[in-house]
Design an enzyme around this catalytic site. Sequence first.
Site, short mmCIF file in Angstrom:
data_model
loop_
_atom_site.label_atom_id
_atom_site.label_comp_id
_atom_site.label_asym_id
_atom_site.label_seq_id
_atom_site.Cartn_x
_atom_site.Cartn_y
_atom_site.Cartn_z
N THR A 39 24.12 -32.78 -20.86
CA THR A 39 23.33 -33.14 -19.68
C THR A 39 24.19 -33.99 -18.76
O THR A 39 25.19 -34.55 -19.18
CB THR A 39 22.12 -34.00 -20.04
OG1 THR A 39 22.56 -35.33 -20.38
CG2 THR A 39 21.35 -33.39 -21.18
N ASP A 40 23.77 -34.13 -17.53
CA ASP A 40 24.38 -35.18 -16.72
C ASP A 40 23.77 -36.52 -17.16
O ASP A 40 22.83 -36.57 -17.97
CB ASP A 40 24.21 -34.92 -15.21
CG ASP A 40 25.31 -35.63 -14.40
OD1 ASP A 40 25.96 -36.54 -14.95
OD2 ASP A 40 25.53 -35.27 -13.23
N TYR A 41 24.29 -37.57 -16.61
CA TYR A 41 24.02 -38.96 -17.02
C TYR A 41 22.51 -39.27 -16.94
O TYR A 41 21.95 -39.29 -15.85
CB TYR A 41 24.79 -39.86 -16.06
CG TYR A 41 25.09 -41.25 -16.52
CD1 TYR A 41 26.39 -41.61 -16.90
CD2 TYR A 41 24.12 -42.24 -16.51
CE1 TYR A 41 26.69 -42.90 -17.28
CE2 TYR A 41 24.42 -43.53 -16.88
CZ TYR A 41 25.70 -43.85 -17.27
OH TYR A 41 26.01 -45.15 -17.64
N ALA A 60 20.05 -37.51 -17.52
CA ALA A 60 19.26 -36.46 -16.85
C ALA A 60 18.04 -36.04 -17.68
O ALA A 60 17.05 -35.57 -17.12
CB ALA A 60 20.13 -35.25 -16.53
N PHE A 93 21.45 -32.82 -11.83
CA PHE A 93 20.36 -33.79 -11.71
C PHE A 93 19.13 -33.20 -11.01
O PHE A 93 18.02 -33.65 -11.21
CB PHE A 93 20.81 -34.99 -10.86
CG PHE A 93 21.76 -35.94 -11.54
CD1 PHE A 93 21.39 -36.60 -12.71
CD2 PHE A 93 23.00 -36.21 -11.00
CE1 PHE A 93 22.24 -37.51 -13.32
CE2 PHE A 93 23.86 -37.12 -11.61
CZ PHE A 93 23.48 -37.77 -12.77
#
Length: 767
Positions: free
Chosen positions: A309-311, A313, A278
Site C-alpha cells: 500500500t502507499d503510506y 493508505a 491514495f
Amino acid sequence: MELRNLPGLLLFSVLILGSTLLSTSEKPVGYEVYEGKEQITTNTPVRITPLRHPEKVDSVLALMTLEEKVGQLNLLSSGFAETGPTLSEEYREMIGEAKLGGVFNAHTVEHTLDLQRIAVEETRLGIPLLFAFDVIHGHRTIFPVPLAEASTWDPDLIKKASRIAAKESAAAGLHWTFTPMLDVSPDPRWGRIVESSGEDPLLNKRFGVARIEGFQGDDLYELDTIMATAKHFAAYGAAEAGRDYNTVDISERTLREIHLPAFKAAVDADVRTFMTAFNEYDGVPATGSDYLFNKILRDDWGFDGFVITDYTAIMEMIPHGYARDEAHAGELALNANVDMDMMSNIFLNELPGLVESGRVSEEQVDMAVSRILDMKFELGLFDDPYRYSDYDREAETIMRQDFLDFALEVAEKSIVLLKNENNLLPLSDSAKNIAIIGPLGDNQYDVMGSWSAAGESSDNVSLLAGLRNAVPEGTNIQFSEGVPLSLDDHSADGIDEAVNLAAESDVVILALGEGRHMSGEAASRTTLNLPGAQQDLLEAVHATGTPVVMVLMAGRPLDINWANENVGAIVNAFYLGTRTGDAIASVLYGNHNPSGKLTFSWPYTVGQIPNVYYQKKTGRPIDPDQRYTSKFIDAPNDPLFPFGYGLSYTSFDYSNLTLSETEISRDGHLTISVDVTNSGDFAGHEIVQLYTRKMVASVTQPVRLLRDFEKIFLEPGETKTVEFTLNASQLTYLDQQLNPVLEPGIVKVFVGPNVSETMENELEIIQ
Ligand code: NOJ
C-alpha cells in the site's frame, strides 16, 4: 536445535520436507460485510498467483503461526537523524517479535546489518527483513528529477542511470526501491508531476520500463539489482484540480487509454511490486479496489508479484468514508489482493481476528505472505540475509567517479533550452564580468529536487561553483542572491544589491524557480508564479539593460510569460542533482549543445490547465474570428511552449516525409521516413517525433497522439533519414464498449521537432 541457527539453504532443504504446496486452482472464499443489519456477502476468490520458488516458500509457510504470517505483511519506516537512519525502540522490539516483514527508509550497511540481526537472531524462524527506500533518481549520486530525465527522450540513458542507482542502493544494504512512478501527469499544479515522465502515456511507459529494467537487471539474485515498484495504481495523476490526494473522477476510457498503459507495460517488464494509490477511482479508494487489483492487475494482466500500500493508505479508507473501522479497512485491502501494509499496522493488528471471524480467509493471508517470501527467496535473503550489507562494497560503490561522470551526461541532456534570442547563448568568451543572481544561483540543497534518497547537499555542485570551474581565464564572476527562495517571504531588500551587480556586468545569469519542497508530494499549487519576490527581482534586473539569461529550476512549468517576452535566453534546468552547476555551465558555454525537449505542454496560464496536447477537436474548433468557438477570451488556447518543444544551438530542417504504403490493412504495417538536416553551425542531437490522428472513428480521437520518436546526432551539414515502422495495431483505440478496435478510414501522420511544427501525410486503413 533452534531453527534460527540453521544456515539458510540448509534450513530450507530441511523445511521443504513435509511442506504443503499451495493449491494452484482458484478457490472462492466467502466473506461477509455487515452494514447495520444488512448483510452483504461478497465472494472474493483468492487470486492464486504462481510463485517462483513454490516449494521453498511453502516450506516456510508451513512452519508459521498466523501471527508470524501477518507480521510479514507489515512494513514500517526508519526515522532520519543527522547521522543517518535510526529505528525507534518500539519498532526494534517489533522486529524481535516477528511483527515486521520489512523496513523502509532503511539504508546504509551499518543500519541494515543492525536491523537484520534482530530479525534473524531474535525471532523464532529468523525470516530476513526486506529493506526499502525511495531511490527515485539516484541514491547518493543524484541524477536529475524524473521529469527532467524524461526530457532526454532517451530511455536507454535513463536505464543506465537506474542501473547506477541500483548499484549504489544495493551496496547500501537495500533490496527494494519505490520507483518508477508511472502516473501520467496532465496537471502541473499537481506537485508530483516532477516525479513523472510528463503528460504522455507512451513516454511514461517507455521510461517506466527503462527504470524497471535498470533497477531489476536480468537477475534479482545479483547483488547490484533491487526490486522496483510500479506506483501508484491507479490514476493518481488525475487528482481533481491537481490537489494532491484529491478525488479522481475520470471515465474508464481515460483510465484505460491514458493512465493504465504504463502499468500494463510494467507488468510485462516483470516489475516485482506494485504500490496502491491514495486516491479513489470511481468512488472506491484504490487500496481497497477489487476492480483495480483483482480484476485488472491480477485477473486481466496476471501480475504475480506483491502489492504494497502507499503510506497509511489502508487506514485512509476510513476518512475516505469507505471503511467503517480498521478491521473493515484491513478486510477490504486484503481481499483486494493487496499484500503488504505500509505504516497502518492494520494487517498486523486486525488480520488474526478477521481470519478467526471468517471475514478474510487464511488462504488469502497465506497468498500474501507467500508472495513476499517468494521475493525474499528471489533476492537470496534466505541463503544469506546479510548479503547486501557489505562495508567494502558500500565504500567502493557509493559515488564512484564513473557514476558522477554519467550523472553529468544525464544532467546535460536533461536541460531544455526554451528561448535564445539573437544567439545570446552560448556565452562568448568576451563576457568578462558575469553576474549570477537569484536564490538558486549558489544553492546546493534545492538542486536535488524532490526525493533525494541519501543525497547530501555538500556533494552537489551549485551553479556558481560549476560556472567558476568552466569560465575562461580572466573572467570575473560575482554572486548576489537578490531575494529569498520562499512562497510567502516577499522581502525585496536584496534587490538593490543585485541590480547594482547586474548593471556593472556584461551578462546576468538569473537563477530563479522553486525550492525543492514546492513540488513533489503534498506540494500542489494554485498559481504557477515565480515564488516570493522573484518576479520583482527579474523585472528590476532586466531594467538594467544588461543581457539576461534566465536559468529556471523547478519541478514543474512556471508562469514565465513576462520573462519570455523580455529576457534574451531561457534555460529550463529543472533540478539536475549532484552535477547541476557543471551541467548548466557546460550548456551555457556551448560545451554541450542542448537537446532536451518538454514532455508536457508548458501552460501559458494556469487557467488553461489541463492543456495536454492530446485533446479532442470539439464540434466548434477554435476560430479567432468567431466568438462561439472553443476558446478563451483572455488567453490563447495554445500553451506557451508545446509538448515536445526544445531548442538547440543549431537548426534542423525536415524534408521528404514519405510513407512506404498509403493503404494498410488492420494487421499491416508501413515505414514512415523523413530526412533531417543539421542546417546550423553546431553538431547536435535532434529528437524526431511521430504523431498520428485517426480522422473519423466511432469514438472521437485526439488531434495528435505520440506514436514513436528517435533521437539522432548530426554534424553540421549532415542529413540523416529517420525511419519509423508503424504497425496498424499501434493505432487501435477503444470502441464504445471499450474493446480495442481499428476502423477503416484516414489516419493523418505528423512528423516534426515538436507537436506543433510538423510535416504531414496520410494513409488509409482498409478492411
Ligand atoms: C508516500 C508516497 O506517495 C510514495 O510514493 C512513497 O513511496 C511512500 N510515501 C514511501 O515513502
